[in-house]
Design an enzyme around this catalytic site. Structure first.
Site, PDB file in Angstrom:
ATOM      1  N   SER A  46       0.798  -1.234   0.000  1.00  0.00           N
ATOM      2  CA  SER A  46       0.000   0.000   0.000  1.00  0.00           C
ATOM      3  C   SER A  46       0.825   1.275   0.000  1.00  0.00           C
ATOM      4  CB  SER A  46      -0.945   0.019   1.193  1.00  0.00           C
ATOM      5  OG  SER A  46      -2.064  -0.755   0.887  1.00  0.00           O
ATOM      6  N   LYS A  49       0.205   3.367  -2.926  1.00  0.00           N
ATOM      7  CA  LYS A  49      -0.975   4.242  -3.048  1.00  0.00           C
ATOM      8  C   LYS A  49      -0.584   5.720  -3.015  1.00  0.00           C
ATOM      9  CE  LYS A  49      -3.938   0.744  -0.845  1.00  0.00           C
ATOM     10  NZ  LYS A  49      -4.605   0.347   0.425  1.00  0.00           N
ATOM     11  N   TYR A 171      -3.925  -2.607 -10.008  1.00  0.00           N
ATOM     12  CA  TYR A 171      -3.774  -2.458  -8.550  1.00  0.00           C
ATOM     13  C   TYR A 171      -2.848  -3.542  -7.968  1.00  0.00           C
ATOM     14  CZ  TYR A 171      -5.030  -2.341  -3.604  1.00  0.00           C
ATOM     15  OH  TYR A 171      -4.973  -2.296  -2.223  1.00  0.00           O
ATOM     16  N   TYR A 223      -4.334   3.660   8.177  1.00  0.00           N
ATOM     17  CA  TYR A 223      -5.686   3.116   8.362  1.00  0.00           C
ATOM     18  C   TYR A 223      -6.234   3.456   9.742  1.00  0.00           C
ATOM     19  CZ  TYR A 223      -4.010   0.315   4.393  1.00  0.00           C
ATOM     20  OH  TYR A 223      -3.472  -0.111   3.212  1.00  0.00           O
ATOM     21  N   VAL A 241       1.261  -3.856   3.761  1.00  0.00           N
ATOM     22  CA  VAL A 241       1.240  -5.194   4.352  1.00  0.00           C
ATOM     23  C   VAL A 241       2.454  -6.038   3.932  1.00  0.00           C
ATOM     24  CG1 VAL A 241      -1.253  -5.323   4.730  1.00  0.00           C
ATOM     25  CG2 VAL A 241      -0.298  -6.158   2.579  1.00  0.00           C
TER      26      VAL A 241
HETATM   27  N1  GLU Z   1      -2.373  -5.215  -1.701  1.00  0.00           N
HETATM   28  C1  GLU Z   1      -2.911  -5.078  -0.369  1.00  0.00           C
HETATM   29  C2  GLU Z   1      -4.405  -5.259  -0.387  1.00  0.00           C
HETATM   30  O1  GLU Z   1      -5.070  -4.743  -1.226  1.00  0.00           O
HETATM   31  C3  GLU Z   1      -2.510  -3.747   0.182  1.00  0.00           C
HETATM   32  C4  GLU Z   1      -2.890  -3.526   1.625  1.00  0.00           C
HETATM   33  C5  GLU Z   1      -1.802  -2.856   2.438  1.00  0.00           C
HETATM   34  O2  GLU Z   1      -0.626  -2.909   2.080  1.00  0.00           O
HETATM   35  O3  GLU Z   1      -2.114  -2.262   3.477  1.00  0.00           O
HETATM   36  O4  GLU Z   1      -4.950  -5.925   0.413  1.00  0.00           O
END
Ligand code: GLU
Length: 257
Positions: A46, A49, A171, A223, A241
């Site tokens: 993430s 992003k 994505y 988050y 993650v």
């Molecule tokens: N590729 C992961 C997902 O969509 C990213 C989530 C993250 O890194 O927090 O679940």
């Protein structure tokens, strides 16, 4: 160290050694220092992003805020619940729903969105040797039920413009960018420098856009732990993650762990 768990909902990530640990700091005045496994690549997940959002802000400006909010969600990153009663305008661009809308706009804006993301990140960190880890991208794609559900729900409300499969494919690739702590700190340095890439001197974002991206990272970058991270570390940053955290001190430095 020694607490927490690898993200096994993406099977390829559960094979990563959880004991790897590295830190790299890059300063705006050209110093760099690192310890541990800072040179080993990992899946940025993430953290990507931040890059996709910067690309969309650059091309669309404030119009992206008609499709995505700017408030912390207080819910888990992949939650579906708020989406239905908030008519599929995700709370912010860092929860999965918001990031999927951002990626959808990249699919609209670019003929080759995967190449465009890779090129953008290469340019930011000054390293042409940044690639997608295809094994991780495939592993996430094979287990993407939740993200597919988010995307289909938003498409039913008209907030996804493209084919859901195409959006999920891009994505899963952006999340599977493989970078090390040095690369990521360098790639975050433009945020510490008010949107200016300190290597190429290109203005990637306006000062105002860069500040706003930082505000979102501080309030939403972790988050439902964002408040706690702001309380303890006080830095705009983004977690993934894959185990990485990248953050920066405006006017000074970027750090990746
Ligand atoms: N590729 C992961 C997902 O969509 C990213 C989530 C993250 O890194 O927090 O679940």
């Amino acid at each position: 160290m020694g607490t927490g768990e690898g993200a096994d909902y993406i099977p390829a990530l559960s094979e990563v050694d959880p004991c790897r640990y590295g830190i790299a700091v890059e300063t705006l005045d050209g110093c760099s220092c690192s310890v541990g496994d800072a040179g080993k690549c990992f899946s940025i997940q993430s953290i990507s992003k931040v890059f996709s959002l910067a690309m969309v802000i650059r091309r669309m400006g404030d119009r992206i805020w008609e499709a995505v909010g700017r408030e912390p969600s207080g819910n888990p990153f992949n939650s579906l619940v708020q989406l239905e009663y908030e008519r599929s305008v995700p709370r912010n661009p860092f929860i999965n729903a918001g990031a999927l809308v951002v990626t959808d706009r990249l699919v609209s804006l670019y003929d080759q969105p995967k190449n465009a993301i890779q090129d953008f990140v290469r340019e930011l960190c000054g390293n042409n040797d940044i690639h997608y880890d295809r094994t991780i991208a495939r592993s996430e794609r094979e287990h993407a039920e939740r993200n597919l559900a988010l995307c289909h729900l938003m498409k039913s409300f008209g907030n996804i413009e493209n084919d859901v499969e195409a959006v999920i494919d891009v994505y899963c690739h952006q999340c599977a960018l493989s970078m090390n702590c040095h690369d990521l700190s360098r790639a975050f340095l433009f945020l510490a420098d008010r949107g200016l890439n300190p290597y190429t001197r290109e203005q990637v974002l306006t000062t105002s856009q860069a500040k706003r991206l930082g505000a979102l990272m501080l309030t939403c970058g972790f988050y439902d732990e964002s408040g706690d991270f702001a309380f303890r570390a006080g830095l705009p940053g983004k977690s993934g993650v894959g185990g990485g955290v990248a953050a920066y001190i405006p006017g000074r430095l970027a750090i990746t762990v």
